[in-house]
Enzyme design. Structure first.
Site, PDB file in Angstrom:
ATOM      1  CG  HIS A  94      -1.918   1.069   1.226  1.00 37.08           C
ATOM      2  ND1 HIS A  94      -2.299   1.706   2.374  1.00 37.08           N
ATOM      3  CD2 HIS A  94      -2.624   1.664   0.220  1.00 37.08           C
ATOM      4  CE1 HIS A  94      -3.198   2.629   2.090  1.00 37.08           C
ATOM      5  NE2 HIS A  94      -3.415   2.623   0.787  1.00 37.08           N
ATOM      6  CG  HIS A 150       8.422  18.169 -15.483  1.00 35.20           C
ATOM      7  ND1 HIS A 150       7.911  16.899 -15.645  1.00 35.20           N
ATOM      8  CD2 HIS A 150       9.631  18.153 -16.106  1.00 35.20           C
ATOM      9  CE1 HIS A 150       8.754  16.155 -16.328  1.00 35.20           C
ATOM     10  NE2 HIS A 150       9.819  16.899 -16.616  1.00 35.20           N
ATOM     11  CG  ASP A 209       8.745  11.608 -21.304  1.00 32.92           C
ATOM     12  OD1 ASP A 209       9.899  11.504 -20.810  1.00 32.92           O
ATOM     13  OD2 ASP A 209       8.107  12.671 -21.259  1.00 32.92           O
ATOM     14  CE1 TYR A 244       6.861  19.315 -18.362  1.00 33.09           C
ATOM     15  CE2 TYR A 244       5.835  20.076 -20.384  1.00 33.09           C
ATOM     16  CZ  TYR A 244       6.743  20.256 -19.355  1.00 33.09           C
ATOM     17  OH  TYR A 244       7.527  21.382 -19.337  1.00 33.09           O
ATOM     18  CB  SER A 245       4.138  11.348 -22.116  1.00 29.43           C
ATOM     19  OG  SER A 245       3.440  12.129 -23.045  1.00 29.43           O
ATOM     20  CG  ASN A 246       7.128  11.782 -17.651  1.00 26.50           C
ATOM     21  OD1 ASN A 246       7.781  10.909 -18.178  1.00 26.50           O
ATOM     22  ND2 ASN A 246       7.299  13.073 -17.926  1.00 26.50           N
TER      23      ASN A 246
END
Length: 131
Positions: free
Chosen positions: A20, A98, A28, A120-122
């Site tokens: 948990h 970011h 990216d 920003y593909s994270n």
């Protein structure tokens, strides 16, 4: 041989070991990997595999209670933002800068590197519990 789910043994092991609030990152191709964090590199070439492909698979396999995204994705990559939010029904979504996002990756159990080449593909996926 495993018949269903994620076949990548590194990813399967990380997911099986989660507790948990443990965190897994999907990044990216340009996301820096902090020293000491396990990197699972799936990148083949730019855009392969895509961020959304890996996100879809992990959302099927992992109990996710919360995710973290960079605030900048909203304006800098609205298509990716919209597609990501479509997958987040019932999941708490938090936005950070970011720079803060990159700092947060330091305590992840693993970072899965994709071939994604859009800004920003994270995402940080925080593990929930099934009960």
């Amino acid at each position: 041989m495993k018949k269903h789910g994620i076949l990548n043994s590194d990813i399967a092991k990380v997911l099986a070991d989660l507790g948990h609030t443990d965190k897994v990152v999907i990044g990216d191709a340009g996301l820096p990997i902090p020293e000491g964090v396990k990197k699972i590199d799936l990148s083949l070439r730019l855009q392969e595999p895509a961020f959304q492909t890996i996100l879809e698979l992990l959302m099927e396999e992992m109990e996710v209670e919360k995710v973290f995204l960079a605030e900048e994705i909203k304006e800098q990559n609205p298509d990716q933002f919209e597609r990501t939010m479509e997958r987040m029904a019932g999941v708490d979504v938090a936005f950070v800068t970011h720079e803060t996002f990159k700092e947060m990756t330091g305590d992840a159990k693993a970072i899965i590197r994709t071939g994604e080449a859009t800004p920003y593909s994270n995402i940080i996926l925080q593990s929930g519990v099934l009960f």
